[in-house]
Every structure is written in C-alpha cells, then in structure tokens.
Design an enzyme around this catalytic site. Sequence first.
Site, PDB file in Angstrom:
ATOM      1  N   LYS A  41     -33.568 -40.437  14.279  1.00 50.36           N
ATOM      2  CA  LYS A  41     -32.968 -39.248  14.863  1.00 50.36           C
ATOM      3  C   LYS A  41     -33.713 -38.927  16.141  1.00 50.36           C
ATOM      4  O   LYS A  41     -34.871 -39.329  16.321  1.00 50.36           O
ATOM      5  CB  LYS A  41     -33.065 -38.058  13.904  1.00 50.36           C
ATOM      6  CG  LYS A  41     -32.028 -36.980  14.147  1.00 50.36           C
ATOM      7  CD  LYS A  41     -30.685 -37.358  13.548  1.00 50.36           C
ATOM      8  CE  LYS A  41     -29.717 -36.178  13.583  1.00 50.36           C
ATOM      9  NZ  LYS A  41     -28.468 -36.467  12.849  1.00 50.36           N
TER      10      LYS A  41
ATOM     11  N   VAL B 119     -16.644 -29.704  12.164  1.00 50.52           N
ATOM     12  CA  VAL B 119     -16.372 -30.310  10.861  1.00 50.52           C
ATOM     13  C   VAL B 119     -15.685 -29.330   9.924  1.00 50.52           C
ATOM     14  O   VAL B 119     -14.693 -29.657   9.267  1.00 50.52           O
ATOM     15  CB  VAL B 119     -17.668 -30.834  10.218  1.00 50.52           C
ATOM     16  CG1 VAL B 119     -17.406 -31.364   8.808  1.00 50.52           C
ATOM     17  CG2 VAL B 119     -18.286 -31.937  11.078  1.00 50.52           C
TER      18      VAL B 119
END
Length: 363
Positions: free
Chosen positions: A80, A184
């Site tokens: 990440k 989302v």
Amino acid sequence: MTRGVFERQTGHEQVIFCNDAESGLKAIIGIYSTALGPALGGTRFYPYSSEEDALTDVLNLSKGMAYKNALAGLPLGGGKAVIIGDPQLHKTETLLRAYGRFVESLGGRYITACDVGTYVTDMDTIGEQTQFVTGRSPQHGGSGDSSVMTSYGVYQGMRASAEYLWGNASLAGRRVGVAGVGKVGRLLVDYLLHEKATVTITDVSPVAVDRVKQAHPEVSVVDDTEALITSGLDIYAPCALGGALNDDTVAVLTAKIVCGAANNQLAHAGIEDVLAARGILYAPDYLVNAGGVVMVEDELHGFDFDRAKRKVGTIFHTTKEVFTLAAAEGVPAAIAADQIAERRMMHAAGAGYWPRAAELAAH
C-alpha cells in the site's frame, strides 16, 4: 529524488519513504509480503496530521492487502502507499509523475492502484512514469473504476452470509443499513434495491445522500451511524472509514450480520470475539471487499470484464468457506479468514518463487 528504507519490527519486508522537493511529494510505500507475488495495493492521498499517522496507516493497510490478496486466491503479495497532503490542494501532475518514478524504481515489487483520494485519471498520469500501475482508464488498457466490482463482491458476501445464517441467500425483505454511500456504498444500494431489500442510509456528506435519494426515493435516511445501527437492522454494511466496529457500536448494534466495504472495520483485537458472543455474524472486510483488487489484477492479463466479474463472484463461495472453517475450529470468522490467508502465504513462501510483475504485465 531520494529513497530511504524504514525498518521496524512489523513483519513488513520493506517500507520506503519517498520525498521529492521539486513537486512537494511526501509519500510512504509499504510492502508487507511478496510471498505470493508482487505487492499490489492502492495509493491513498490524504492530509495526515503527522508523518507518524501516515506511517501507521500504510503499515496497517499494506498488511491488510497481503491478507486480502491471499484470501482472494490471487498471485499477489500485499502493499500500500500513502501520499501525505490534501488532494484538493496538493495533487498535481508533477507530483504524481514523481510518485510514479518511485514506484518504477522498485522494479515491480510494488504495483499501485486507486484508493481514497486517487482516481483513474491519476493512475493514467502515474502510468506515464511506470509500468507497474493498475486501475487505469479503458483508453490506456485499464479496467476503469474498481468500485463497480468492490460493491459486487460485498453484495455476494452479503448473500453468502444470509444463506449461512438464515438458510436463504435472498435479501428480499431484509432491512439493510448502509453507512457511507460514496463510490462503493451507492452502488451496493443499487444491488440491494434490485433484490427488494429495505435500505436505510447515512453519510457525513449531504451531497452523497442527495445523490442516492434522487436515484432511489424509497431509501430511508438517518442522521448518523448511531441512529442507523440502533434502527432495527437485519444487516449492517459499514462502507466508510475504518474502525466502525468498536466497543460502543457493537454493544448497541441490532443487526445479525455485518458485511460492508470499509477497510479495517474492527477497531481493536478482540472485537471479533464480542461480535461472536452477541451472536452477530461478521463477514471479514478484507474478504468481501476484495472485488476491486480482483478487477485490477485482471488487467495484468489483458482486462476482460466478464472474466473479472466471474472471479469476483467466487467471493460468495469463499465467504461460506470461511464461516464453515470458523464453526469447525470454534473461532470467529475473522480468525478463520486470517488462518486461510496465512496458510496460503506460508505455503508460497516455502516454495520460494513468484512470477515477476513484468512477466505478468506482458500477458
């Protein structure tokens, strides 16, 4: 341009501090594991209050990506990145290109993608400096916005949870609360309403709420998460920031299933035990929200939407596998999911091989 390597006892393979004075770039890339393959994970652009906060976030997020990719059965490790700054004020093409050069300098050990504060257009800009980027626009050979598949995966995890707990995967008539209706969450609402679930939402952004209400007037709205989780839900879907499941929220949660898209939902170790003691079935976040990473991984093979959707659909079966193992082992589902992921990483580490990212990208 300089690169430093930060070492601490976190289990990470590598942590890289990226600083570029000309563009103002301050970023950290965390590589937790490359046992299964190159470490793939998104780049978060966020105004952290300190470098220490940014470091803590990237360490947690990169470890989570390793587990997510392993549990999803992908030939990928976990990584990440975070860029420190307000994307509305500090994001420039010069900065993104500088960041792309740092990604390229890792030679494929880390492959980036979108995350909070970064978008498909940003990945296209980063892609001008590195081949190790996914989540690009279709015009540049990418898959576009991965929110489409993330929401679909959460929906499949929710159906699997319903089947495991109630014996029927249908969500018709179920009362579902969605906290966070951004990229989302609002797409998840579409799936739920299509299946005739009763949906209640909340979000700190009035704009996000209004967008959903304009598309779906039948959706109910409450002021905040506390009002949502005490409103008599069957299913709670946290789709905003992490830490949604803490001592206070779990104590008053009315839902029997928790299944949402937010990362790092468990505020601290032991919350999974509290959920289990209250008879609440928790679908591990990194299991059900893996649709996005499955989608961008498919880019490495030449993106095909239908193929990617079939892969994401297997989240239904993996969710049931996790619940079955949890019951057999007498542990919470979160622990069972960790066990499956850890076994896959340990097995791969023993084999001592993964294909180079450039070889994957060539297919």
